[in-house]
Design an enzyme around this catalytic site. Sequence first.
Site, mmCIF file in Angstrom:
data_model
loop_
_atom_site.group_PDB
_atom_site.id
_atom_site.type_symbol
_atom_site.label_atom_id
_atom_site.label_comp_id
_atom_site.label_asym_id
_atom_site.label_seq_id
_atom_site.Cartn_x
_atom_site.Cartn_y
_atom_site.Cartn_z
ATOM 1 N N LYS A 1 -7.705 -5.285 3.965
ATOM 2 C CA LYS A 1 -8.345 -5.070 5.272
ATOM 3 C C LYS A 1 -8.341 -6.332 6.123
ATOM 4 C CE LYS A 1 -9.226 -0.833 4.045
ATOM 5 N NZ LYS A 1 -8.059 -0.743 3.139
ATOM 6 N N TYR B 1 1.071 1.168 14.946
ATOM 7 C CA TYR B 1 0.049 0.932 13.924
ATOM 8 C C TYR B 1 0.466 1.523 12.584
ATOM 9 C CZ TYR B 1 -4.254 0.837 11.302
ATOM 10 O OH TYR B 1 -5.198 0.594 10.331
ATOM 11 N N ASN C 1 16.380 -7.012 0.495
ATOM 12 C CA ASN C 1 15.206 -7.880 0.504
ATOM 13 C C ASN C 1 14.026 -7.069 1.006
ATOM 14 O OD1 ASN C 1 13.322 -10.043 1.289
ATOM 15 N ND2 ASN C 1 15.086 -11.368 0.890
ATOM 16 N N LYS D 1 -3.210 -2.396 8.054
ATOM 17 C CA LYS D 1 -3.284 -3.861 8.125
ATOM 18 C C LYS D 1 -2.325 -4.475 7.112
ATOM 19 C CE LYS D 1 -5.342 -5.946 11.339
ATOM 20 N NZ LYS D 1 -4.446 -6.560 12.299
ATOM 21 N N ASP E 1 0.882 -1.173 0.000
ATOM 22 C CA ASP E 1 0.000 0.000 0.000
ATOM 23 C C ASP E 1 0.914 1.215 0.000
ATOM 24 O OD1 ASP E 1 -1.574 2.173 0.749
ATOM 25 O OD2 ASP E 1 -2.602 1.120 2.375
ATOM 26 N N ASP F 1 -6.573 -0.756 -1.363
ATOM 27 C CA ASP F 1 -5.518 0.248 -1.563
ATOM 28 C C ASP F 1 -4.145 -0.385 -1.756
ATOM 29 O OD1 ASP F 1 -5.169 -0.676 0.980
ATOM 30 O OD2 ASP F 1 -5.410 1.256 1.979
ATOM 31 N N ASP F 2 -4.110 -1.695 -2.047
ATOM 32 C CA ASP F 2 -2.833 -2.397 -2.206
ATOM 33 C C ASP F 2 -2.549 -2.700 -3.671
ATOM 34 O OD1 ASP F 2 -1.980 -3.023 0.681
ATOM 35 O OD2 ASP F 2 -4.110 -3.568 0.622
ATOM 36 N N TYR G 1 -3.968 9.221 0.184
ATOM 37 C CA TYR G 1 -3.947 9.004 1.626
ATOM 38 C C TYR G 1 -2.896 7.967 2.025
ATOM 39 C CZ TYR G 1 -5.138 9.148 6.386
ATOM 40 O OH TYR G 1 -5.026 9.334 7.732
ATOM 41 N N GLN H 1 2.659 4.236 2.703
ATOM 42 C CA GLN H 1 2.237 3.621 3.979
ATOM 43 C C GLN H 1 2.999 2.346 4.349
ATOM 44 O OE1 GLN H 1 -2.151 3.201 5.190
ATOM 45 N NE2 GLN H 1 -1.590 1.069 4.869
ATOM 46 N N ASP I 1 -14.900 1.090 5.758
ATOM 47 C CA ASP I 1 -13.626 0.748 5.094
ATOM 48 C C ASP I 1 -13.561 -0.733 4.704
ATOM 49 O OD1 ASP I 1 -12.816 3.355 5.281
ATOM 50 O OD2 ASP I 1 -11.125 2.982 6.624
ATOM 51 N N ASP J 1 -2.756 -7.088 4.965
ATOM 52 C CA ASP J 1 -3.321 -7.283 3.634
ATOM 53 C C ASP J 1 -2.502 -8.274 2.804
ATOM 54 O OD1 ASP J 1 -5.152 -5.357 4.482
ATOM 55 O OD2 ASP J 1 -3.889 -3.743 3.759
HETATM 56 P P1 13P Z 1 -5.025 -0.533 5.086
HETATM 57 O O1 13P Z 1 -4.049 -1.447 5.749
HETATM 58 O O2 13P Z 1 -5.707 -1.231 3.940
HETATM 59 O O3 13P Z 1 -4.365 0.733 4.676
HETATM 60 O O4 13P Z 1 -6.185 -0.208 6.101
HETATM 61 C C1 13P Z 1 -5.960 0.722 7.094
HETATM 62 C C2 13P Z 1 -7.186 1.193 7.823
HETATM 63 O O5 13P Z 1 -7.028 1.757 8.872
HETATM 64 C C3 13P Z 1 -8.530 0.965 7.265
HETATM 65 O O6 13P Z 1 -9.546 1.534 8.068
HETATM 66 MG MG MG Z 2 -4.784 -2.173 2.334
HETATM 67 MG MG MG Z 3 -4.082 2.135 3.380
HETATM 68 MG MG MG Z 4 -2.539 -2.430 4.732
#
Ligand code: 13P
Ligand code: MG
Ligand code: MG
Ligand code: MG
Length: 374
Positions: free
Chosen positions: A131, A228, A103, A231, A10, A51-52, A89, A93, A286, A233
């Site tokens: 997610k 944090y 690697n 996620k 992402d 978003d990945d 956004y 990330q 989301d 994913d």
């Molecule tokens: P992502 O890992 O897909 O960016 O999700 C983050 C998030 O907080 C969704 O609410």
């Molecule tokens: Mg994602």
């Molecule tokens: Mg994201």
């Molecule tokens: Mg993610």
Amino acid sequence: MVTISAIKADVGGFVGHGAVHPRLIGEAERRIGEAIAQGLLLDGRVSSCGDDVNMVMTHHHGVDADVVHHFAWDAFVAMTAIAKELHLYGAGQDLLAEAFSGNVRGAGPGVAEMEIAERVSEPFVVFAADKCAPGAWNLPLYKMFCDPFNTAGLVIDSKMHAGFVIEVHDLIDRRRALFHCPEQMYDLLVYIGTPGRFVVKHVFRRDDPDQPVASSSTSRLSLIAGRYVGKDDPIMIVRAQNGLPAVGEVLEPFAAPYYVAGWMRGSHNGPLMPCGLQDATPARFDGPPRVVGMGFQLADGCLVGPRDMLGDVSFDRARGIALEMADHMRRTGPFEPSRLPAQDMEYTTMPAVARAMEGRWEPIPDTAPIVATP
Ligand code: 13P
Ligand code: MG
Ligand code: MG
Ligand code: MG
Ligand code: 13P
Ligand code: MG
């Protein structure tokens, strides 16, 4: 031998965490075209789930190859620059390392790879989910390779009857173990039923243990970053047919949606909804979490495909069920099991609230009721 590398990250969401902007996909495709022309890659495809950005690549460099990982890292850095220009956004990330160091494993991107001797016909599916956490593949991999109610071939195909070897990684203590199934199925389930910690990394055929038949990404971003960062994913590669589960047996687990950890702010349980690539755009709270399946045939190392496997109408009912499951979970909002248990939440206000609460807790007396002071 040919290596299949599925690498995802992402590097910025459009809008919020819902999808990938087409300019990022265009940049990745342009770079893959160059890498094929230069002889680095045999072939490559770019897609997205939520978003990945997913890059599926074939080459002769083997797994964990510096040149291939470096190529992927540079592509993600270039896409991040575009994401910054568009103010997408969370630009960059998942790029947790300051710079590439040989690697991409442990640096943020998710990686699933396998080096194989290409069969006369080599069907395989790359699954990508948004997610949710890497343990999301535990249940479907178990069904594909260990459950005869999912995979008829375990019973009726003499080439599969001996079963499979499942390699499990413990993401907390950084160790791994092999489980020979069917005999060690119950032992396996003791572990992989805790998907936040124990994750299926590879699957092998018992009579051909050098050849991986499934490979998944297992990075847990919060364990890498210590905070944090979205996620994880995950992504995975599963080969099919001719002594392996048929393509339909590989897809079948996703017809029965199950709950995964992730969804809003990485802190909720939600149903993993199978969907077509066009519909992999999480929106409600989301989410709900999505999984897509890209089907390929290999032809001398080149990718024939993808076909959008989970977009098929036969998964329409599963989508409906997943949406109903989403309704059920949403009703309980900030209560478990909708919200994850405190120790599994990706972020929490608990320490701050606990500090503010200091002095407001008192021991429970044996008899007297508490008296509210105005
Ligand atoms: P992502 O890992 O897909 O960016 O999700 C983050 C998030 O907080 C969704 O609410
Ligand atoms: Mg994602
Ligand atoms: Mg994201
Ligand atoms: Mg993610
Ligand atoms: P076909 O006869 O359509 O090739 O089907 C073969 C099969 O085994 C399907 O699972
Ligand atoms: Mg046929």
